[in-house]
Design a protein around this motif. Structure first.
Motif, PDB file in Angstrom:
ATOM      1  N   THR A   3       1.034  -1.282   0.161  1.00  0.00           N
ATOM      2  CA  THR A   3       0.051   0.031   0.007  1.00  0.00           C
ATOM      3  C   THR A   3       0.991   1.346   0.034  1.00  0.00           C
ATOM      4  OG1 THR A   3      -1.662  -1.319   1.326  1.00  0.00           O
ATOM      5  CG2 THR A   3      -1.771   1.174   1.092  1.00  0.00           C
ATOM      6  N   TYR A   4       0.821   2.215  -0.834  1.00  0.00           N
ATOM      7  CA  TYR A   4       1.150   3.400  -1.060  1.00  0.00           C
ATOM      8  C   TYR A   4       0.221   4.604  -0.714  1.00  0.00           C
ATOM      9  CZ  TYR A   4       4.552   0.106  -2.993  1.00  0.00           C
ATOM     10  OH  TYR A   4       5.600  -1.038  -3.040  1.00  0.00           O
ATOM     11  N   LYS A   5       1.028   5.757  -0.335  1.00  0.00           N
ATOM     12  CA  LYS A   5      -0.070   6.811  -0.213  1.00  0.00           C
ATOM     13  C   LYS A   5       0.895   8.055  -0.781  1.00  0.00           C
ATOM     14  CE  LYS A   5      -2.493   9.785   3.167  1.00  0.00           C
ATOM     15  NZ  LYS A   5      -2.935  10.053   4.510  1.00  0.00           N
ATOM     16  N   PHE A  30       5.653  -4.484  -5.860  1.00  0.00           N
ATOM     17  CA  PHE A  30       6.601  -3.328  -5.210  1.00  0.00           C
ATOM     18  C   PHE A  30       6.680  -2.249  -6.351  1.00  0.00           C
ATOM     19  CE2 PHE A  30       7.567  -6.972  -2.720  1.00  0.00           C
ATOM     20  CZ  PHE A  30       7.379  -6.434  -1.426  1.00  0.00           C
ATOM     21  N   ILE A  31       6.849  -0.992  -5.846  1.00  0.00           N
ATOM     22  CA  ILE A  31       7.284   0.096  -6.625  1.00  0.00           C
ATOM     23  C   ILE A  31       8.322   0.706  -6.117  1.00  0.00           C
ATOM     24  CG2 ILE A  31       4.979   0.293  -7.937  1.00  0.00           C
ATOM     25  CD1 ILE A  31       3.978   2.632  -6.205  1.00  0.00           C
ATOM     26  N   PRO A  32       9.268   1.773  -6.732  1.00  0.00           N
ATOM     27  CA  PRO A  32       9.990   2.560  -6.189  1.00  0.00           C
ATOM     28  C   PRO A  32       9.467   3.964  -5.589  1.00  0.00           C
ATOM     29  CG  PRO A  32       9.920   3.073  -8.537  1.00  0.00           C
ATOM     30  CD  PRO A  32       8.967   1.748  -8.176  1.00  0.00           C
ATOM     31  N   ALA A  33       8.792   3.489  -4.463  1.00  0.00           N
ATOM     32  CA  ALA A  33       7.766   4.670  -3.784  1.00  0.00           C
ATOM     33  C   ALA A  33       8.993   5.971  -3.770  1.00  0.00           C
ATOM     34  CB  ALA A  33       7.388   4.141  -2.528  1.00  0.00           C
ATOM     35  N   GLU A  34       9.896   5.760  -2.933  1.00  0.00           N
ATOM     36  CA  GLU A  34      10.853   7.023  -2.513  1.00  0.00           C
ATOM     37  C   GLU A  34      11.155   7.728  -3.724  1.00  0.00           C
ATOM     38  OE1 GLU A  34      14.955   7.652  -0.412  1.00  0.00           O
ATOM     39  OE2 GLU A  34      13.738   6.433   0.397  1.00  0.00           O
ATOM     40  N   ASP A  43       4.025  -3.168   3.391  1.00  0.00           N
ATOM     41  CA  ASP A  43       4.294  -4.026   2.464  1.00  0.00           C
ATOM     42  C   ASP A  43       3.753  -5.298   2.434  1.00  0.00           C
ATOM     43  OD1 ASP A  43       6.529  -2.435   1.506  1.00  0.00           O
ATOM     44  OD2 ASP A  43       8.098  -3.290   2.872  1.00  0.00           O
ATOM     45  N   ASP A  44       2.920  -5.466   3.132  1.00  0.00           N
ATOM     46  CA  ASP A  44       2.117  -6.749   3.415  1.00  0.00           C
ATOM     47  C   ASP A  44       0.729  -6.691   2.851  1.00  0.00           C
ATOM     48  OD1 ASP A  44       4.087  -7.967   4.804  1.00  0.00           O
ATOM     49  OD2 ASP A  44       3.673  -6.800   6.586  1.00  0.00           O
ATOM     50  N   PRO A  45       0.093  -7.593   2.495  1.00  0.00           N
ATOM     51  CA  PRO A  45       0.859  -8.788   2.179  1.00  0.00           C
ATOM     52  C   PRO A  45       1.753  -8.614   1.043  1.00  0.00           C
ATOM     53  CG  PRO A  45      -1.307  -9.138   1.518  1.00  0.00           C
ATOM     54  CD  PRO A  45      -1.257  -7.802   2.093  1.00  0.00           C
ATOM     55  N   LYS A  46       2.803  -9.495   1.206  1.00  0.00           N
ATOM     56  CA  LYS A  46       4.025  -9.541  -0.077  1.00  0.00           C
ATOM     57  C   LYS A  46       3.241  -9.954  -1.484  1.00  0.00           C
ATOM     58  CE  LYS A  46       7.946  -9.071   2.815  1.00  0.00           C
ATOM     59  NZ  LYS A  46       7.680  -7.644   3.540  1.00  0.00           N
ATOM     60  N   PRO A  47       3.579  -9.332  -2.557  1.00  0.00           N
ATOM     61  CA  PRO A  47       3.329  -9.931  -3.617  1.00  0.00           C
ATOM     62  C   PRO A  47       3.431 -11.355  -4.032  1.00  0.00           C
ATOM     63  CG  PRO A  47       4.351  -7.717  -3.909  1.00  0.00           C
ATOM     64  CD  PRO A  47       4.603  -8.089  -2.477  1.00  0.00           C
ATOM     65  N   ARG A  48       2.859 -12.110  -4.613  1.00  0.00           N
ATOM     66  CA  ARG A  48       3.364 -13.461  -4.870  1.00  0.00           C
ATOM     67  C   ARG A  48       4.561 -13.608  -5.480  1.00  0.00           C
ATOM     68  NH1 ARG A  48       1.286 -17.122  -9.235  1.00  0.00           N
ATOM     69  NH2 ARG A  48       0.751 -15.389 -10.300  1.00  0.00           N
ATOM     70  N   SER A  49       5.101 -14.438  -5.185  1.00  0.00           N
ATOM     71  CA  SER A  49       6.632 -14.805  -5.973  1.00  0.00           C
ATOM     72  C   SER A  49       6.506 -15.162  -7.263  1.00  0.00           C
ATOM     73  CB  SER A  49       7.418 -15.773  -5.229  1.00  0.00           C
ATOM     74  OG  SER A  49       8.568 -16.217  -6.007  1.00  0.00           O
ATOM     75  N   GLN A  50       7.298 -14.611  -8.335  1.00  0.00           N
ATOM     76  CA  GLN A  50       7.327 -15.288  -9.520  1.00  0.00           C
ATOM     77  C   GLN A  50       7.780 -16.695  -9.847  1.00  0.00           C
ATOM     78  OE1 GLN A  50       9.693 -11.575 -11.010  1.00  0.00           O
ATOM     79  NE2 GLN A  50       8.474 -12.211 -12.793  1.00  0.00           N
TER      80      GLN A  50
END
Length: 135
Positions: A3-5, A30-34, A43-50
């Motif tokens: 989750t990002y804001k 995931f995205i490069p938020a900063e 960061d939870d729940p973490k994305p499913r692994s490739q």
């Protein structure tokens, strides 16, 4: 899903995702938020692994081992036997021989044409298998 804001006073976008000022949104990766100006809320729940499957599969003599492949659009598959072992990997209606000289390395397979992987061996074998989701 992370989750990002957007705590900035201006809109922020990344790919096809868009945050207006003050908006909080979950995305499935995931995205490069900063770097783009977003705040990481969670960061939870973490994305499913490739990685859909990685490991050794023991195929008993004269038997078939079937592994379901979790849904994904496209996948890559690598398979190889150990030592002098000989096995067959069944992809749909086709069987491909795996032995000390030949392994299998396929990229960009459509899941809809696969769904599962079957391994067989008349004498028994250990097959190293790696199945990964690809874009």
């Amino acid at each position: 899903m992370p989750t990002y804001k957007n705590e900035k006073s201006y809109p922020i976008s990344f790919g096809r995702h868009y945050w207006v000022p003050g908006e909080e949104k979950r995305v499935p990766f995931f995205i490069p938020a900063e770097e783009i100006g977003l705040t990481v809320v969670s960061d939870d729940p973490k994305p499913r692994s490739q990685v859909l499957y990685s490991g050794e599969v023991t195929v008993p003599p004269g038997e078939t081992v079937t592994l379901p492949v979790p849904y994904c659009g496209k996948l890559s598959l690598q398979a190889a036997t150990e030592g002098d072992d000989v096995a067959e990997i069944h992809l749909g209606e086709r069987a491909i021989r795996l032995d000390g000289n030949y392994g299998l390395d396929l990229d960009s397979l459509d899941w809809g044409r696969l769904g599962e992987i079957s391994l067989s061996s008349s004498a028994g074998a250990t097959v190293n298998l790696l199945v990964m989701e690809v874009s």
